[in-house]
Design a protein around this motif. Structure first.
Motif, PDB file in Angstrom:
ATOM      1  N   GLU A   1       5.518   0.457  17.682  1.00  0.00           N
ATOM      2  CA  GLU A   1       5.733  -0.143  16.920  1.00  0.00           C
ATOM      3  C   GLU A   1       5.245  -0.724  15.861  1.00  0.00           C
ATOM      4  N   PHE A   2       4.260  -1.414  16.735  1.00  0.00           N
ATOM      5  CA  PHE A   2       2.942  -2.730  15.383  1.00  0.00           C
ATOM      6  C   PHE A   2       3.052  -1.929  14.824  1.00  0.00           C
ATOM      7  N   VAL A   3       2.426  -0.414  14.767  1.00  0.00           N
ATOM      8  CA  VAL A   3       1.961   0.124  13.878  1.00  0.00           C
ATOM      9  C   VAL A   3       2.482   0.342  12.586  1.00  0.00           C
ATOM     10  N   LEU A   4       3.952   1.452  12.485  1.00  0.00           N
ATOM     11  CA  LEU A   4       4.783   1.598  12.378  1.00  0.00           C
ATOM     12  C   LEU A   4       5.411   0.458  11.928  1.00  0.00           C
ATOM     13  N   CYS A   5       5.763  -0.636  12.159  1.00  0.00           N
ATOM     14  CA  CYS A   5       6.372  -1.792  11.249  1.00  0.00           C
ATOM     15  C   CYS A   5       5.497  -2.886  10.514  1.00  0.00           C
ATOM     16  N   ASN A   6       4.525  -3.849  11.404  1.00  0.00           N
ATOM     17  CA  ASN A   6       3.622  -4.000   9.731  1.00  0.00           C
ATOM     18  C   ASN A   6       2.223  -3.207   9.538  1.00  0.00           C
ATOM     19  N   LEU A   7       2.024  -1.804  10.390  1.00  0.00           N
ATOM     20  CA  LEU A   7       0.676  -1.124   9.076  1.00  0.00           C
ATOM     21  C   LEU A   7       1.489  -0.275   8.212  1.00  0.00           C
ATOM     22  N   LEU A   8       2.694   0.134   8.914  1.00  0.00           N
ATOM     23  CA  LEU A   8       3.051   1.188   7.968  1.00  0.00           C
ATOM     24  C   LEU A   8       4.185   0.804   6.974  1.00  0.00           C
ATOM     25  N   LEU A   9       5.451   0.701   7.686  1.00  0.00           N
ATOM     26  CA  LEU A   9       7.162   0.472   6.695  1.00  0.00           C
ATOM     27  C   LEU A   9       6.786  -1.061   6.207  1.00  0.00           C
ATOM     28  N   LYS A  10       6.037  -1.958   6.585  1.00  0.00           N
ATOM     29  CA  LYS A  10       6.419  -3.683   5.729  1.00  0.00           C
ATOM     30  C   LYS A  10       5.089  -3.277   4.086  1.00  0.00           C
ATOM     31  N   PRO A  11       4.193  -2.273   4.992  1.00  0.00           N
ATOM     32  CA  PRO A  11       3.023  -2.218   3.176  1.00  0.00           C
ATOM     33  C   PRO A  11       3.897  -1.503   2.369  1.00  0.00           C
ATOM     34  N   ALA A  12       4.328  -0.634   2.776  1.00  0.00           N
ATOM     35  CA  ALA A  12       5.146   0.345   2.039  1.00  0.00           C
ATOM     36  C   ALA A  12       6.426   0.292   1.093  1.00  0.00           C
ATOM     37  N   VAL A  13       7.151  -0.565   1.993  1.00  0.00           N
ATOM     38  CA  VAL A  13       9.031  -1.146   1.624  1.00  0.00           C
ATOM     39  C   VAL A  13       8.037  -1.991   0.946  1.00  0.00           C
ATOM     40  N   GLY A  14       7.342  -3.289   0.937  1.00  0.00           N
ATOM     41  CA  GLY A  14       7.562  -4.369   0.650  1.00  0.00           C
ATOM     42  C   GLY A  14       8.689  -5.352   0.040  1.00  0.00           C
ATOM     43  N   ARG A  15       9.381  -5.075   0.807  1.00  0.00           N
ATOM     44  CA  ARG A  15      10.457  -5.790   0.571  1.00  0.00           C
ATOM     45  C   ARG A  15      10.450  -7.894   0.372  1.00  0.00           C
ATOM     46  N   ILE A  16      10.762  -8.709  -0.710  1.00  0.00           N
ATOM     47  CA  ILE A  16      10.506  -9.640  -0.139  1.00  0.00           C
ATOM     48  C   ILE A  16      11.525 -10.587   0.557  1.00  0.00           C
ATOM     49  N   ARG A  17      11.538 -11.975   0.821  1.00  0.00           N
ATOM     50  CA  ARG A  17      12.343 -12.323   2.669  1.00  0.00           C
ATOM     51  C   ARG A  17      13.027 -12.944   1.691  1.00  0.00           C
ATOM     52  N   PRO A  18      14.232 -13.542   2.027  1.00  0.00           N
ATOM     53  CA  PRO A  18      15.362 -13.936   1.348  1.00  0.00           C
ATOM     54  C   PRO A  18      15.576 -15.359   1.056  1.00  0.00           C
ATOM     55  N   TYR A  19      14.163 -15.970   1.680  1.00  0.00           N
ATOM     56  CA  TYR A  19      14.309 -17.446   0.609  1.00  0.00           C
ATOM     57  C   TYR A  19      13.458 -17.758  -0.297  1.00  0.00           C
TER      58      TYR A  19
END
Length: 180
Positions: free
Chosen positions: A63-81
């Motif tokens: 989960e860490f690899v997929l979420c933090n190392l791959l998906l978060k940087p690839a998608v780059g969605r800004i946070r709601p706040y």
């Protein structure tokens, strides 16, 4: 995205001091996967639950690899706040991208790993996982789809970690039988 802000903004209307403190405490348990890592260490330390602990560790790592190392940087969605700057955050703003929720992903990866491994500890920890996921919405840190994606990703990682360890375990047992 408008529906997501409607949900987040509605959650802002239910804020009360005691719930604020509870949600801050709950979300803190998910910071860096600390609670789940501690639980994994305990499970591995007990011979009876060692295999489940290993499955949980592998699931959390996936989960860490997929979420933090791959998906978060690839998608780059800004946070709601960051979009709705009128919100007064109750926690320090995270420094990474919003999608998917790492808190929800880590929580559901470890809980689903326990479920798929047949460990009954998944039942009480599932309550905490849901609370951690909810806290991310309550605190305006994630969009609902971030949390939902984190939950789905976590469940898939829990299943994958379980399958991986079962395959490795089977191969090790087969090798021992062949050596005799």
């Amino acid at each position: 995205m408008n529906l997501e802000f409607q949900i987040l903004n509605w959650l802002q209307t239910i804020h009360v001091p005691v719930l604020d403190k509870l949600m801050i405490a709950v979300t803190t348990l998910g910071n860096g996967g600390v609670f789940w890592i501690c639980l994994i260490v305990v499970m591995i330390a007990i011979p009876k639950t060692r295999k489940v602990g290993i499955i949980m560790a592998v699931s959390l790592l996936i989960e860490f690899v997929l979420c933090n190392l791959l998906l978060k940087p690839a998608v780059g969605r800004i946070r709601p706040y960051e979009v709705n700057s009128s919100i007064n955050l109750l926690v320090s703003p995270p420094g990474d991208a919003s999608f998917p929720s790492g808190h929800a992903g880590a929580s559901f990866a470890t809980v689903s790993a326990m479920f798929f491994a047949g460990c009954r500890v998944w039942i009480p920890t599932a309550v905490l996982a849901v609370l951690i996921a909810f806290s991310r919405l309550y605190l305006y840190i994630h969009y609902p789809t971030d949390v939902l994606a984190g939950m789905v990703l976590g469940i898939v990682c829990g299943w994958a970690g379980n399958r991986l360890i079962m395959v490795i375990d089977r191969k090790l047992k087969d090798r021992k039988v062949a050596e005799k």
